[in-house]
Motif scaffolding. Structure first.
Motif, PDB file in Angstrom:
ATOM      1  N   ASP A 213       7.627   2.340   4.390  1.00 31.34           N
ATOM      2  CA  ASP A 213       8.399   1.312   3.693  1.00 31.34           C
ATOM      3  C   ASP A 213       7.488   0.185   3.238  1.00 31.34           C
ATOM      4  O   ASP A 213       6.751  -0.390   4.047  1.00 31.34           O
ATOM      5  CB  ASP A 213       9.481   0.728   4.609  1.00 31.34           C
ATOM      6  CG  ASP A 213      10.594   1.721   4.893  1.00 31.34           C
ATOM      7  OD1 ASP A 213      11.006   2.429   3.963  1.00 31.34           O
ATOM      8  OD2 ASP A 213      11.049   1.792   6.057  1.00 31.34           O
ATOM      9  N   ILE A 214       7.547  -0.135   1.947  1.00 34.12           N
ATOM     10  CA  ILE A 214       6.784  -1.256   1.406  1.00 34.12           C
ATOM     11  C   ILE A 214       7.475  -2.548   1.861  1.00 34.12           C
ATOM     12  O   ILE A 214       8.659  -2.742   1.580  1.00 34.12           O
ATOM     13  CB  ILE A 214       6.727  -1.207  -0.142  1.00 34.12           C
ATOM     14  CG1 ILE A 214       6.209   0.147  -0.646  1.00 34.12           C
ATOM     15  CG2 ILE A 214       5.921  -2.384  -0.689  1.00 34.12           C
ATOM     16  CD1 ILE A 214       4.788   0.472  -0.270  1.00 34.12           C
ATOM     17  N   PRO A 215       6.758  -3.428   2.552  1.00 34.20           N
ATOM     18  CA  PRO A 215       7.384  -4.677   2.991  1.00 34.20           C
ATOM     19  C   PRO A 215       7.752  -5.562   1.805  1.00 34.20           C
ATOM     20  O   PRO A 215       7.143  -5.488   0.738  1.00 34.20           O
ATOM     21  CB  PRO A 215       6.294  -5.357   3.832  1.00 34.20           C
ATOM     22  CG  PRO A 215       5.165  -4.410   3.937  1.00 34.20           C
ATOM     23  CD  PRO A 215       5.371  -3.315   2.957  1.00 34.20           C
ATOM     24  N   ASN A 216       8.749  -6.399   1.984  1.00 38.46           N
ATOM     25  CA  ASN A 216       9.176  -7.387   0.983  1.00 38.46           C
ATOM     26  C   ASN A 216       9.495  -6.765  -0.372  1.00 38.46           C
ATOM     27  O   ASN A 216       9.261  -7.369  -1.420  1.00 38.46           O
ATOM     28  CB  ASN A 216       8.120  -8.490   0.827  1.00 38.46           C
ATOM     29  CG  ASN A 216       7.909  -9.252   2.112  1.00 38.46           C
ATOM     30  OD1 ASN A 216       8.863  -9.572   2.811  1.00 38.46           O
ATOM     31  ND2 ASN A 216       6.663  -9.539   2.447  1.00 38.46           N
ATOM     32  N   TRP A 217      10.035  -5.553  -0.357  1.00 36.71           N
ATOM     33  CA  TRP A 217      10.309  -4.822  -1.589  1.00 36.71           C
ATOM     34  C   TRP A 217      11.254  -5.595  -2.509  1.00 36.71           C
ATOM     35  O   TRP A 217      11.022  -5.684  -3.710  1.00 36.71           O
ATOM     36  CB  TRP A 217      10.867  -3.434  -1.283  1.00 36.71           C
ATOM     37  CG  TRP A 217      11.051  -2.618  -2.515  1.00 36.71           C
ATOM     38  CD1 TRP A 217      12.231  -2.209  -3.073  1.00 36.71           C
ATOM     39  CD2 TRP A 217      10.020  -2.135  -3.379  1.00 36.71           C
ATOM     40  NE1 TRP A 217      12.000  -1.500  -4.226  1.00 36.71           N
ATOM     41  CE2 TRP A 217      10.641  -1.438  -4.431  1.00 36.71           C
ATOM     42  CE3 TRP A 217       8.629  -2.221  -3.378  1.00 36.71           C
ATOM     43  CZ2 TRP A 217       9.929  -0.828  -5.467  1.00 36.71           C
ATOM     44  CZ3 TRP A 217       7.921  -1.617  -4.400  1.00 36.71           C
ATOM     45  CH2 TRP A 217       8.573  -0.931  -5.430  1.00 36.71           C
TER      46      TRP A 217
ATOM     47  N   ILE B 208       1.394  -5.467  -8.251  1.00 40.87           N
ATOM     48  CA  ILE B 208       1.962  -6.452  -7.339  1.00 40.87           C
ATOM     49  C   ILE B 208       1.306  -6.312  -5.972  1.00 40.87           C
ATOM     50  O   ILE B 208       1.285  -5.237  -5.379  1.00 40.87           O
ATOM     51  CB  ILE B 208       3.490  -6.251  -7.197  1.00 40.87           C
ATOM     52  CG1 ILE B 208       4.181  -6.265  -8.562  1.00 40.87           C
ATOM     53  CG2 ILE B 208       4.095  -7.271  -6.254  1.00 40.87           C
ATOM     54  CD1 ILE B 208       4.089  -7.575  -9.305  1.00 40.87           C
ATOM     55  N   ALA B 209       0.776  -7.426  -5.481  1.00 49.44           N
ATOM     56  CA  ALA B 209       0.240  -7.468  -4.112  1.00 49.44           C
ATOM     57  C   ALA B 209       1.356  -7.965  -3.199  1.00 49.44           C
ATOM     58  O   ALA B 209       2.019  -8.963  -3.494  1.00 49.44           O
ATOM     59  CB  ALA B 209      -0.964  -8.409  -4.036  1.00 49.44           C
ATOM     60  N   ILE B 210       1.554  -7.278  -2.118  1.00 46.96           N
ATOM     61  CA  ILE B 210       2.603  -7.643  -1.161  1.00 46.96           C
ATOM     62  C   ILE B 210       1.965  -8.484  -0.061  1.00 46.96           C
ATOM     63  O   ILE B 210       1.029  -8.053   0.616  1.00 46.96           O
ATOM     64  CB  ILE B 210       3.252  -6.374  -0.545  1.00 46.96           C
ATOM     65  CG1 ILE B 210       3.755  -5.421  -1.636  1.00 46.96           C
ATOM     66  CG2 ILE B 210       4.348  -6.770   0.427  1.00 46.96           C
ATOM     67  CD1 ILE B 210       4.841  -5.951  -2.535  1.00 46.96           C
ATOM     68  N   THR B 211       2.472  -9.705   0.087  1.00 47.62           N
ATOM     69  CA  THR B 211       1.940 -10.619   1.096  1.00 47.62           C
ATOM     70  C   THR B 211       2.893 -10.705   2.295  1.00 47.62           C
ATOM     71  O   THR B 211       3.969 -10.093   2.286  1.00 47.62           O
ATOM     72  CB  THR B 211       1.740 -12.022   0.493  1.00 47.62           C
ATOM     73  OG1 THR B 211       3.020 -12.569   0.149  1.00 47.62           O
ATOM     74  CG2 THR B 211       0.841 -11.971  -0.740  1.00 47.62           C
ATOM     75  N   GLN B 212       2.502 -11.458   3.296  1.00 48.97           N
ATOM     76  CA  GLN B 212       3.360 -11.638   4.477  1.00 48.97           C
ATOM     77  C   GLN B 212       4.699 -12.256   4.112  1.00 48.97           C
ATOM     78  O   GLN B 212       5.709 -11.975   4.740  1.00 48.97           O
ATOM     79  CB  GLN B 212       2.665 -12.511   5.504  1.00 48.97           C
ATOM     80  CG  GLN B 212       1.531 -11.843   6.253  1.00 48.97           C
ATOM     81  CD  GLN B 212       1.991 -10.713   7.144  1.00 48.97           C
ATOM     82  OE1 GLN B 212       1.628  -9.566   6.924  1.00 48.97           O
ATOM     83  NE2 GLN B 212       2.785 -11.014   8.144  1.00 48.97           N
TER      84      GLN B 212
END
Length: 187
Positions: free
Chosen positions: A150-154, A178-182
């Motif tokens: 699962d990609i976080p913060n989708w 898109i870079a997924i951050t915390q």
């Protein structure tokens, strides 16, 4: 850089400590480098080597789940959006990861490994694959399984793409890395 001037470059590097430099006209991740600021003299020497127009960016700290998958690169999701009037539809998404030790790019042409993402759920639904069409059940660097990841913060990533695409009414079809951050997502 170098058009910004040496002082502006040094102040930018000093402020962010870790930056990414990449040729303004490059592609496929060629000549992208990470610069870590230690002092003004070192930054001055680095700046003096920038002869071609160069984009300088703050280094993105990605979500730890993506770091755990491939720790050397900032792993991004290529989200493709289609605009028809005031409606933005997400038509595809691919997670792109670095595929070799020490390689900071997630580009497929730089030995990266990708996997298709379900646009509705943010869950990977394929094995990983590379530019030579090799398949990977698990990431070659970390062993993290692709299927079901699962990609976080989708939801935040999708919202970012739709908001950004609304600002470009002249563009019907766009691909976004898109870079997924915390805490969310970054273009």
């Amino acid at each position: 850089a170098p058009d910004c001037g040496e002082d502006a470059f040094i102040q930018f590097a000093k402020k962010h400590k870790k930056i990414v430099t990449k040729p303004d006209t490059g592609s496929c991740g060629i000549d992208i480098r990470v610069f870590i600021y230690t002092d003004d003299k070192q930054a001055q020497e680095y700046f003096s080597q920038l002869s071609e127009p160069t984009v300088c960016e703050e280094y993105i700290c990605q979500h730890e789940k993506l770091t755990n998958m491939s720790p050397f690169s900032v792993n991004t999701v290529r989200i493709v959006s289609f605009r028809e009037n005031d409606n933005i539809e997400i038509i595809s998404a691919t997670l792109k990861t670095g595929g070799q030790v020490g390689v900071i790019m997630d580009n497929m042409q730089q030995n990266g490994v990708g996997a298709q993402v379900d646009v509705n759920t943010g869950t990977i639904f394929t094995y990983g694959f590379d530019y030579d069409n090799n398949l990977y059940k698990n990431h070659p660097l970390s062993g993290v399984q692709f299927l079901g990841f699962d990609i976080p913060n989708w939801d935040k990533a999708i919202e970012l793409v739709k908001t950004a695409h609304m600002q470009l009414p002249q563009c019907q079809l766009l691909g976004w890395d898109i870079a997924i951050t915390q805490i969310g997502a970054d273009i």
